[in-house]
Design a protein around this motif. Structure first.
Motif, PDB file in Angstrom:
ATOM      1  N   MET A  99       0.830  -1.197   0.000  1.00 28.29           N
ATOM      2  CA  MET A  99       0.000   0.000   0.000  1.00 28.29           C
ATOM      3  C   MET A  99       0.877   1.265   0.000  1.00 28.29           C
ATOM      4  N   LYS A 100       1.858   1.317   0.930  1.00 25.66           N
ATOM      5  CA  LYS A 100       2.729   2.476   1.041  1.00 25.66           C
ATOM      6  C   LYS A 100       3.582   2.628  -0.216  1.00 25.66           C
ATOM      7  N   LYS A 101       4.066   1.515  -0.745  1.00 30.89           N
ATOM      8  CA  LYS A 101       4.891   1.545  -1.946  1.00 30.89           C
ATOM      9  C   LYS A 101       4.098   2.103  -3.133  1.00 30.89           C
ATOM     10  N   GLY A 102       2.879   1.665  -3.283  1.00 31.23           N
ATOM     11  CA  GLY A 102       2.016   2.151  -4.368  1.00 31.23           C
ATOM     12  C   GLY A 102       1.715   3.632  -4.233  1.00 31.23           C
ATOM     13  N   LEU A 103       1.470   4.071  -3.003  1.00 32.98           N
ATOM     14  CA  LEU A 103       1.205   5.493  -2.754  1.00 32.98           C
ATOM     15  C   LEU A 103       2.425   6.336  -3.117  1.00 32.98           C
ATOM     16  N   PHE A 104       3.619   5.879  -2.729  1.00 32.92           N
ATOM     17  CA  PHE A 104       4.844   6.615  -3.047  1.00 32.92           C
ATOM     18  C   PHE A 104       5.118   6.635  -4.549  1.00 32.92           C
ATOM     19  N   ILE A 105       4.823   5.552  -5.243  1.00 35.67           N
ATOM     20  CA  ILE A 105       4.990   5.545  -6.698  1.00 35.67           C
ATOM     21  C   ILE A 105       4.040   6.561  -7.329  1.00 35.67           C
ATOM     22  N   PHE A 106       2.787   6.589  -6.855  1.00 39.81           N
ATOM     23  CA  PHE A 106       1.804   7.544  -7.376  1.00 39.81           C
ATOM     24  C   PHE A 106       2.237   8.983  -7.089  1.00 39.81           C
ATOM     25  N   LEU A 107       2.635   9.257  -5.843  1.00 35.83           N
ATOM     26  CA  LEU A 107       3.058  10.617  -5.488  1.00 35.83           C
ATOM     27  C   LEU A 107       4.310  11.023  -6.266  1.00 35.83           C
ATOM     28  N   GLY A 108       5.235  10.097  -6.460  1.00 37.10           N
ATOM     29  CA  GLY A 108       6.424  10.375  -7.258  1.00 37.10           C
ATOM     30  C   GLY A 108       6.073  10.693  -8.699  1.00 37.10           C
ATOM     31  N   SER A 109       5.107   9.974  -9.229  1.00 37.71           N
ATOM     32  CA  SER A 109       4.671  10.233 -10.605  1.00 37.71           C
ATOM     33  C   SER A 109       4.010  11.605 -10.723  1.00 37.71           C
ATOM     34  N   MET A 110       3.223  11.967  -9.723  1.00 37.63           N
ATOM     35  CA  MET A 110       2.567  13.284  -9.742  1.00 37.63           C
ATOM     36  C   MET A 110       3.601  14.409  -9.642  1.00 37.63           C
ATOM     37  N   THR A 111       4.568  14.268  -8.738  1.00 38.84           N
ATOM     38  CA  THR A 111       5.570  15.318  -8.602  1.00 38.84           C
ATOM     39  C   THR A 111       6.483  15.375  -9.829  1.00 38.84           C
ATOM     40  N   PHE A 112       6.705  14.223 -10.460  1.00 35.80           N
ATOM     41  CA  PHE A 112       7.480  14.217 -11.699  1.00 35.80           C
ATOM     42  C   PHE A 112       6.737  14.983 -12.795  1.00 35.80           C
ATOM     43  N   ALA A 113       5.429  14.747 -12.907  1.00 33.13           N
ATOM     44  CA  ALA A 113       4.629  15.450 -13.919  1.00 33.13           C
ATOM     45  C   ALA A 113       4.616  16.958 -13.644  1.00 33.13           C
ATOM     46  N   LEU A 114       4.446  17.346 -12.384  1.00 29.99           N
ATOM     47  CA  LEU A 114       4.440  18.772 -12.044  1.00 29.99           C
ATOM     48  C   LEU A 114       5.811  19.405 -12.292  1.00 29.99           C
ATOM     49  N   GLY A 115       6.871  18.680 -11.967  1.00 32.75           N
ATOM     50  CA  GLY A 115       8.218  19.192 -12.220  1.00 32.75           C
ATOM     51  C   GLY A 115       8.497  19.369 -13.699  1.00 32.75           C
ATOM     52  N   THR A 116       8.020  18.427 -14.497  1.00 33.78           N
ATOM     53  CA  THR A 116       8.199  18.532 -15.943  1.00 33.78           C
ATOM     54  C   THR A 116       7.397  19.702 -16.502  1.00 33.78           C
ATOM     55  N   LEU A 117       6.200  19.920 -15.989  1.00 35.13           N
ATOM     56  CA  LEU A 117       5.429  21.104 -16.388  1.00 35.13           C
ATOM     57  C   LEU A 117       6.152  22.385 -15.979  1.00 35.13           C
ATOM     58  N   GLY A 118       6.861  22.326 -14.853  1.00 41.49           N
ATOM     59  CA  GLY A 118       7.599  23.484 -14.364  1.00 41.49           C
ATOM     60  C   GLY A 118       8.719  23.926 -15.294  1.00 41.49           C
ATOM     61  N   ILE A 119       9.158  23.039 -16.177  1.00 43.41           N
ATOM     62  CA  ILE A 119      10.165  23.428 -17.167  1.00 43.41           C
ATOM     63  C   ILE A 119       9.582  24.489 -18.098  1.00 43.41           C
ATOM     64  N   PHE A 120       8.299  24.374 -18.385  1.00 41.40           N
ATOM     65  CA  PHE A 120       7.652  25.274 -19.337  1.00 41.40           C
ATOM     66  C   PHE A 120       6.859  26.398 -18.669  1.00 41.40           C
ATOM     67  N   LEU A 121       6.429  26.190 -17.439  1.00 37.32           N
ATOM     68  CA  LEU A 121       5.649  27.195 -16.712  1.00 37.32           C
ATOM     69  C   LEU A 121       6.495  27.776 -15.584  1.00 37.32           C
ATOM     70  N   PRO A 122       6.785  29.065 -15.618  1.00 42.32           N
ATOM     71  CA  PRO A 122       7.726  29.647 -14.655  1.00 42.32           C
ATOM     72  C   PRO A 122       7.245  29.649 -13.205  1.00 42.32           C
ATOM     73  N   PHE A 123       5.955  29.475 -12.957  1.00 39.00           N
ATOM     74  CA  PHE A 123       5.473  29.531 -11.585  1.00 39.00           C
ATOM     75  C   PHE A 123       5.507  28.177 -10.892  1.00 39.00           C
ATOM     76  N   LEU A 124       5.864  27.112 -11.599  1.00 38.65           N
ATOM     77  CA  LEU A 124       6.025  25.799 -10.976  1.00 38.65           C
ATOM     78  C   LEU A 124       7.520  25.519 -10.788  1.00 38.65           C
ATOM     79  N   PRO A 125       7.943  25.225  -9.574  1.00 39.12           N
ATOM     80  CA  PRO A 125       9.372  25.007  -9.321  1.00 39.12           C
ATOM     81  C   PRO A 125       9.825  23.598  -9.728  1.00 39.12           C
ATOM     82  N   THR A 126      10.518  23.489 -10.821  1.00 38.05           N
ATOM     83  CA  THR A 126      10.963  22.201 -11.343  1.00 38.05           C
ATOM     84  C   THR A 126      11.845  21.466 -10.342  1.00 38.05           C
ATOM     85  N   THR A 127      12.833  22.139  -9.803  1.00 38.04           N
ATOM     86  CA  THR A 127      13.802  21.488  -8.921  1.00 38.04           C
ATOM     87  C   THR A 127      13.145  20.904  -7.682  1.00 38.04           C
ATOM     88  N   VAL A 128      12.247  21.644  -7.071  1.00 40.95           N
ATOM     89  CA  VAL A 128      11.581  21.171  -5.859  1.00 40.95           C
ATOM     90  C   VAL A 128      10.767  19.912  -6.151  1.00 40.95           C
TER      91      VAL A 128
END
Length: 133
Positions: free
Chosen positions: A1-30
């Protein structure tokens, strides 16, 4: 359960970080740092693939870990932070908040400049071990 949640959260933060490359208000590095945190604790395969990617190397390893950031990169980073702090400063008519935003921005500039320029990059443990051989 915890492993699946972390994979999901990692995928979400990866998607947001990748969007941050193109959108200046999203912090890619964080978001990429959070991705590494979640995937390190859930999937070694995802973590290794992420850490070896060129995006991780460009946005996390080079500027944050190795402290290799150009003057242009520093100016761009401080300009983006300034824009993010400027938006609420213009929208809300509160002098104390504007002063607080200015003080926090100045602290960011001083702190990040000290961190990125003031100290030499640390060598990784694997590099130190390699030097002993």
């Amino acid at each position: 359960m915890k492993k699946g949640l972390f994979i999901f959260l990692g995928s979400m933060t990866f998607a947001l970080g990748t969007l941050g490359i193109f959108l200046p208000f999203l912090p890619t590095t964080v978001f990429y740092l959070l991705t590494g945190f979640f995937w390190l604790r859930s999937s070694d395969k995802l973590y290794q693939k992420f850490v070896q990617s060129d995006k991780y190397q460009r946005y996390v390893k080079s500027p944050i870990i190795e402290k290799k950031i150009t003057n242009k990169g520093m100016i761009r980073m401080f300009l983006m932070i300034f824009i993010i702090f400027l938006i609420p400063g213009l929208l809300v008519d509160n002098t104390i908040m504007r002063i607080s935003l200015a003080v926090v921005y100045i602290c960011h500039v001083i702190g990040l400049t000290w961190y990125l320029r003031g100290k030499k990059a640390r060598k990784f443990k694997s590099e130190k071990i390699g030097e002993l051989d």
